[in-house]
Write a protein that holds these residues in place. Structure first.
Motif, PDB file in Angstrom:
ATOM      1  N   VAL A  86      50.774  39.283  42.666  1.00  0.00           N
ATOM      2  CA  VAL A  86      51.983  39.224  42.789  1.00  0.00           C
ATOM      3  C   VAL A  86      53.005  39.597  41.642  1.00  0.00           C
ATOM      4  CG1 VAL A  86      51.851  37.249  44.615  1.00  0.00           C
ATOM      5  CG2 VAL A  86      52.052  36.725  42.030  1.00  0.00           C
ATOM      6  N   SER A  87      54.028  40.007  41.766  1.00  0.00           N
ATOM      7  CA  SER A  87      55.029  40.715  40.457  1.00  0.00           C
ATOM      8  C   SER A  87      56.143  39.652  40.223  1.00  0.00           C
ATOM      9  CB  SER A  87      55.681  41.729  41.348  1.00  0.00           C
ATOM     10  OG  SER A  87      56.875  42.165  40.111  1.00  0.00           O
ATOM     11  N   ASN A  88      56.526  39.490  39.175  1.00  0.00           N
ATOM     12  CA  ASN A  88      56.995  38.432  38.504  1.00  0.00           C
ATOM     13  C   ASN A  88      57.591  38.741  37.065  1.00  0.00           C
ATOM     14  OD1 ASN A  88      58.652  36.145  38.219  1.00  0.00           O
ATOM     15  ND2 ASN A  88      57.148  34.698  37.714  1.00  0.00           N
ATOM     16  N   ASP A  89      59.099  38.937  36.961  1.00  0.00           N
ATOM     17  CA  ASP A  89      59.542  39.257  35.631  1.00  0.00           C
ATOM     18  C   ASP A  89      58.919  40.560  34.971  1.00  0.00           C
ATOM     19  OD1 ASP A  89      61.312  37.057  35.840  1.00  0.00           O
ATOM     20  OD2 ASP A  89      59.945  35.995  34.849  1.00  0.00           O
ATOM     21  N   PHE A 112      52.495  41.378  36.445  1.00  0.00           N
ATOM     22  CA  PHE A 112      51.831  41.400  37.637  1.00  0.00           C
ATOM     23  C   PHE A 112      50.693  40.262  37.329  1.00  0.00           C
ATOM     24  CE2 PHE A 112      53.481  45.424  37.261  1.00  0.00           C
ATOM     25  CZ  PHE A 112      53.724  45.969  38.757  1.00  0.00           C
ATOM     26  N   PHE A 113      50.724  39.340  38.194  1.00  0.00           N
ATOM     27  CA  PHE A 113      49.677  38.027  38.173  1.00  0.00           C
ATOM     28  C   PHE A 113      49.031  38.056  39.614  1.00  0.00           C
ATOM     29  CE2 PHE A 113      53.563  36.956  35.800  1.00  0.00           C
ATOM     30  CZ  PHE A 113      52.874  36.688  34.389  1.00  0.00           C
ATOM     31  N   ILE A 114      47.624  37.586  39.018  1.00  0.00           N
ATOM     32  CA  ILE A 114      46.527  37.643  40.148  1.00  0.00           C
ATOM     33  C   ILE A 114      46.550  36.283  40.538  1.00  0.00           C
ATOM     34  CG2 ILE A 114      44.124  37.758  40.425  1.00  0.00           C
ATOM     35  CD1 ILE A 114      44.075  39.575  37.791  1.00  0.00           C
ATOM     36  N   ASN A 115      46.851  36.037  41.781  1.00  0.00           N
ATOM     37  CA  ASN A 115      46.816  34.802  42.443  1.00  0.00           C
ATOM     38  C   ASN A 115      45.476  34.070  42.462  1.00  0.00           C
ATOM     39  OD1 ASN A 115      47.294  32.512  44.254  1.00  0.00           O
ATOM     40  ND2 ASN A 115      49.100  33.368  45.064  1.00  0.00           N
ATOM     41  N   LEU A 134      51.033  42.755  30.356  1.00  0.00           N
ATOM     42  CA  LEU A 134      51.312  43.424  31.494  1.00  0.00           C
ATOM     43  C   LEU A 134      51.194  42.471  32.667  1.00  0.00           C
ATOM     44  CD1 LEU A 134      48.896  46.263  30.927  1.00  0.00           C
ATOM     45  CD2 LEU A 134      51.412  46.446  30.990  1.00  0.00           C
ATOM     46  N   GLY A 135      50.374  41.393  32.369  1.00  0.00           N
ATOM     47  CA  GLY A 135      49.827  40.496  33.537  1.00  0.00           C
ATOM     48  C   GLY A 135      48.621  39.710  33.285  1.00  0.00           C
ATOM     49  N   GLY A 136      48.247  39.365  34.364  1.00  0.00           N
ATOM     50  CA  GLY A 136      47.000  38.725  34.220  1.00  0.00           C
ATOM     51  C   GLY A 136      46.804  37.585  35.245  1.00  0.00           C
ATOM     52  N   ILE A 137      46.010  36.561  34.934  1.00  0.00           N
ATOM     53  CA  ILE A 137      45.770  35.272  35.958  1.00  0.00           C
ATOM     54  C   ILE A 137      47.004  34.630  35.957  1.00  0.00           C
ATOM     55  CG2 ILE A 137      44.518  33.305  35.985  1.00  0.00           C
ATOM     56  CD1 ILE A 137      42.665  35.402  36.422  1.00  0.00           C
ATOM     57  N   MET A 138      47.418  34.479  37.008  1.00  0.00           N
ATOM     58  CA  MET A 138      48.732  33.460  37.279  1.00  0.00           C
ATOM     59  C   MET A 138      48.428  32.342  36.528  1.00  0.00           C
ATOM     60  SD  MET A 138      50.586  32.500  40.875  1.00  0.00           S
ATOM     61  CE  MET A 138      50.952  34.166  41.171  1.00  0.00           C
ATOM     62  N   PRO A 139      49.440  31.709  35.641  1.00  0.00           N
ATOM     63  CA  PRO A 139      49.199  30.485  34.919  1.00  0.00           C
ATOM     64  C   PRO A 139      48.957  29.371  36.178  1.00  0.00           C
ATOM     65  CG  PRO A 139      50.660  31.990  33.966  1.00  0.00           C
ATOM     66  CD  PRO A 139      50.563  32.455  35.153  1.00  0.00           C
ATOM     67  N   PHE A 140      48.126  28.318  35.517  1.00  0.00           N
ATOM     68  CA  PHE A 140      48.267  27.153  36.461  1.00  0.00           C
ATOM     69  C   PHE A 140      48.004  25.929  35.578  1.00  0.00           C
ATOM     70  CE2 PHE A 140      43.790  28.846  36.103  1.00  0.00           C
ATOM     71  CZ  PHE A 140      42.921  27.869  35.312  1.00  0.00           C
ATOM     72  N   CYS A 185      47.622  27.277  31.763  1.00  0.00           N
ATOM     73  CA  CYS A 185      46.504  28.147  31.469  1.00  0.00           C
ATOM     74  C   CYS A 185      46.371  29.299  32.464  1.00  0.00           C
ATOM     75  CB  CYS A 185      45.409  27.178  31.857  1.00  0.00           C
ATOM     76  SG  CYS A 185      43.678  27.880  31.748  1.00  0.00           S
ATOM     77  N   SER A 186      45.904  30.419  31.852  1.00  0.00           N
ATOM     78  CA  SER A 186      45.675  31.769  32.527  1.00  0.00           C
ATOM     79  C   SER A 186      44.303  32.054  32.200  1.00  0.00           C
ATOM     80  CB  SER A 186      46.636  32.723  32.178  1.00  0.00           C
ATOM     81  OG  SER A 186      46.809  33.088  30.817  1.00  0.00           O
TER      82      SER A 186
END
Length: 770
Positions: A659-662, A665-668, A541-547, A611-612
């Motif tokens: 933020v929403s992407n594809d 939902f990702f946590i910035n 569903l999403g999670g930590i925005m990969p960095f 990494c997320s």
């Protein structure tokens, strides 16, 4: 009218005085027949006599059973009376109809304790007193059924008095109790110098040990499942010395306190905590520490909590009673990174340079069993380590399983085996980067395979291609002709909790899997994922925005590398170096500013892992707030950030934007960290610590709640698992979001939510795929 019943009982019914109890109950009711241990560790009873007495027998069987006994299943079939004229305890059989639980080790009971304190008792000052209701079980078992000849007590033939007790039907606690002994026939305690020389002293070993400890000496003391290293806990000089020679710079030491009153002088204890710490399992319980206690600050440096357990052997009770403080350090008897010692050879070779004396006893330890550890997460008790007292009790699955062997993860791991609808996790094994620990895992799994007569259809392993247990998986595959099934790390975490919560094979769950690192299907490093999962599969569903995380394995050792990696996408090099300089963080890297600049360049140029991981995000926040500069033990930055948050009266108002992407939902978290930096000069660091953890929890909660809205085929609950799910403030943040929609939040309670519980999830997933 005479009737007969055949009763079969599955559960913890061997090694707990159950057959003698059945014998007394039957003879008191003038009933005839037999009771017998069977090879699967279950018990069979044949009972015949007057109908009213047989019915009374079945009624009292569970109501009055011995305290440690656990009934999982009872089957009662009507039989024709066979004309028995007495009731007998038959010699154990090796065949079985049902497999049953293997009894865990049980702390010394109050009856045995009163005997070793009573000058009129023949057990007076006997260090290893036990009875049908208490004492070692699993740690000394060679095989089932649980009979003396199948345990390491076979080395100690019963003396005349103990044999008399063993055969005396009126002796409630010792009739047919397999582990009993006394000062005449039982294991002796021996004092040995660290060079292997036996110390000949007129003193009782307890008196000698107490005197040495009070002089500042450090001892290795053999217990139930291994050795402890013991020292005084109130003297900074002694604790500092222990830290140095054990190469354990800041990981907390466990405390053993003589009684519950002593516990309350060094920690805060509520009714739930008191029940846990007093239980026969005697775990280490993590409690808020009192500032007024005499415990040295060096016992748990930088933490607001302390781990405490009560004695669980006679020797420990007698020793603690001679220590004026009423408490001692009792930490695992191992050198850094190695398994806990369980025999004298190991103690001399590996602990000889750490301790002054070894307090040895003669009973062999068959299975290494570390102390269990429990903490509170938002008021709920949660396992950090499931071992002595709890292992190897099984976990019931909500669906039928294939016979599978699971190898767990890499760190803080345990394995597991399965049959029918049962999963048996091994005791805590440890970190598999040490060959001795990997050998332990293999040895214990082979024992369970043999004991439960399992024919493995599959070997379940983590998806990570570099885990050390992969070689073992291929070895087991060749031995048993089983297939290897890879299971994604975070899927395993959630599946373990789905088993606990009774999810059926066709049900789906909304879950949050949060931990340090786990290998993802696309090769990225996950660790902060919101998923919809069934046993068969999952989608994200999403999670930590990969960095971009640079630095490889060293990024988990030096938290500042995570901070640099996260900020490299929004700050130029000089801006970042200025932040690090202002926070005095450059010195936290071995090569200072030069290493910081290299880490920045690698991250900025994409020469890194995607990494997320919430673990690495928490590392970054922890070092930014100066809670932790180095990870010297598993989870240290996260533990110290939580301890810093404990000091706050309220949390700072921080935001972790989503933020929403594809369609996900990702946590910035980059914005969250920038938000923290903006408040560094105006808000107390403890409030920023609390606020950041709550904000991360809320963000995850929001994603999970949105996934549940409008979907009819999902339960109205959020499952949260993984090592970071023990963090009170992350869970509290998730609950705040869930509460708005009347959604429950569930965390692991029967298993560790970290990698110690992952094998259970691996079995559930692998079984669903066969």
């Amino acid at each position: 009218m005479k009737i007969a019943h055949r009763i079969k009982i599955v559960g913890v019914v061997q090694g707990v005085g159950f057959r003698p109890f059945v014998y007394r109950l039957a003879t008191n009711l003038n009933l005839f027949g037999y009771v017998v241990n069977k090879g699967g560790a279950e018990v069979e009873i044949f009972i015949e006599g007057e109908k009213r007495n047989v019915e009374k027998f079945t009624e009292l069987l569970e109501k009055e059973k011995p305290p440690p006994a656990i009934f999982e299943e009872i089957s009662i079939s009507n039989e024709e009376p066979k004309g028995f004229t007495e009731f007998k305890i038959l010699k154990s059989k090796h065949d079985f109809d049902k497999r049953s639980m293997i009894p865990p080790d049980i702390g010394i009971c109050d009856n045995c304790l009163s005997e070793i304190r009573s000058p009129s008792s023949r057990f007076y000052k006997y260090h290893w007193n036990s009875c049908a209701w208490c004492g070692p079980r699993f740690s000394m078992m060679y095989s089932v059924p649980y009979d003396r000849e199948n345990t390491s007590m076979e080395d100690f033939p019963l003396c005349k008095d103990c044999e008399c007790d063993y055969k005396d039907v009126s002796n409630l606690r010792r009739f047919h109790a397999q582990g009993i002994s006394c000062p005449v026939c039982g294991p002796k305690t021996i004092v040995i110098k660290n060079d292997g020389t036996i110390v000949k002293t007129e003193e009782d070993p307890v008196d000698f040990s107490a005197r040495m400890l009070l002089e500042g000496k450090i001892l290795a003391i053999k217990g139930v499942g291994g050795y402890h290293i013991a020292s005084i806990a109130s003297d900074d000089k002694v604790v500092r010395k222990l830290r140095k020679i054990k190469n354990r710079p800041s990981q907390p030491f466990a405390i053993m306190a003589k009684d519950i009153e002593t516990v309350k002088t060094i920690a805060y204890l509520d009714e739930i905590g008191e029940k846990i710490i007093l239980s026969p399992q005697r775990p280490i319980l993590i409690l808020p520490k009192r500032d007024s206690s005499k415990v040295s600050e060096l016992v748990a440096p930088g933490l607001s909590t302390i781990g405490i357990m009560l004695p669980y052997t006679g020797f420990q009770h007698l020793l603690l009673e001679k220590i004026p403080d009423g408490f001692l350090i009792m930490t695992s008897g191992n050198i850094h990174g190695r398994p806990m010692c369980k025999d004298l050879e190991c103690a001399l070779n590996e602990l000889g340079s750490i301790v002054d004396f070894i307090i040895e006893h003669e009973r062999k330890i068959v299975h290494r069993v570390d102390d269990s550890v429990i903490r509170f997460t938002d008021g709920e008790p949660v396992f950090l380590r499931r071992s002595r007292g709890y292992a190897p009790l099984w976990i019931s699955s909500p669906f039928e399983l294939k016979e599978i062997v699971a190898l767990g993860a890499e760190l803080q791991t345990a394995g597991a085996v399965s049959f029918e609808n049962k999963i048996i996790p091994t005791q805590f094994i440890g970190d598999l980067d040490d060959i001795g620990t990997l050998e332990d895992l293999e040895r214990e799994l082979e024992w369970f395979i043999k004991t439960y007569e399992i024919k493995p259809k599959a070997i379940a392993i983590d998806m990570h291609p570099l885990y050390k247990n992969r070689k073992l998986a291929h070895k087991l595959k060749s031995i048993y002709g089983a297939e290897i099934i890879e299971v994604q790390h975070h899927h395993s975490h959630l599946a373990s909790l789905m088993v606990e919560q009774g999810y059926k094979i066709d049900e789906k769950a909304v879950g949050i899997a949060i931990d340090g690192i786990g290998y993802s299907p696309n090769g990225e490093i996950w660790g902060g994922e919101a998923l919809i999962a069934s046993y068969e599969g999952f989608y994200k569903l999403g999670g930590i925005m990969p960095f971009c995380l640079s630095g490889g394995d060293s990024a988990s050792v030096y938290p500042v590398k995570s901070l640099i990696s996260i900020l490299s996408s929004v700050l130029d090099e000089e801006e970042l170096i200025e932040v690090l300089r202002r926070r005095e963080l450059l010195a936290s890297l071995p090569y200072g500013e030069e290493e910081a600049r290299i880490t920045y360049t690698l991250s900025r140029n994409g020469k890194c892992f995607k990494c997320s991981s919430i673990g690495r995000v928490i590392d970054a926040i922890s070092v930014l707030l100066k809670a932790s500069y180095l990870r010297s033990y598993e989870g240290e930055p996260a533990i110290k950030l939580e301890a810093l948050a404990d000091k706050a009266k309220k949390g700072a108002e921080l935001n972790a934007p989503i933020v929403s992407n594809d369609g996900m939902f990702f946590i910035n978290t980059t914005e969250l960290i920038l938000n923290i930096i903006d408040h560094l000069d105006s808000v107390d660091s403890s409030e920023l610590a609390l606020g950041s953890l709550i904000a991360l929890g809320r963000a995850f909660g929001h994603i999970a709640v949105e996934a549940i809205k409008g979907k009819r085929n999902l339960r109205g609950e959020i499952l949260v698992s993984g090592g970071a799910s023990v963090n009170t403030y992350l869970i509290r943040g998730i609950k705040e979001e869930a509460r708005v929609r009347n959604i429950d939040v569930k965390i692991n309670r029967k298993l560790p939510p970290g990698d110690g519980g992952i094998a259970v999830g691996q079995i559930a997933v692998a079984s669903s795929k066969i």
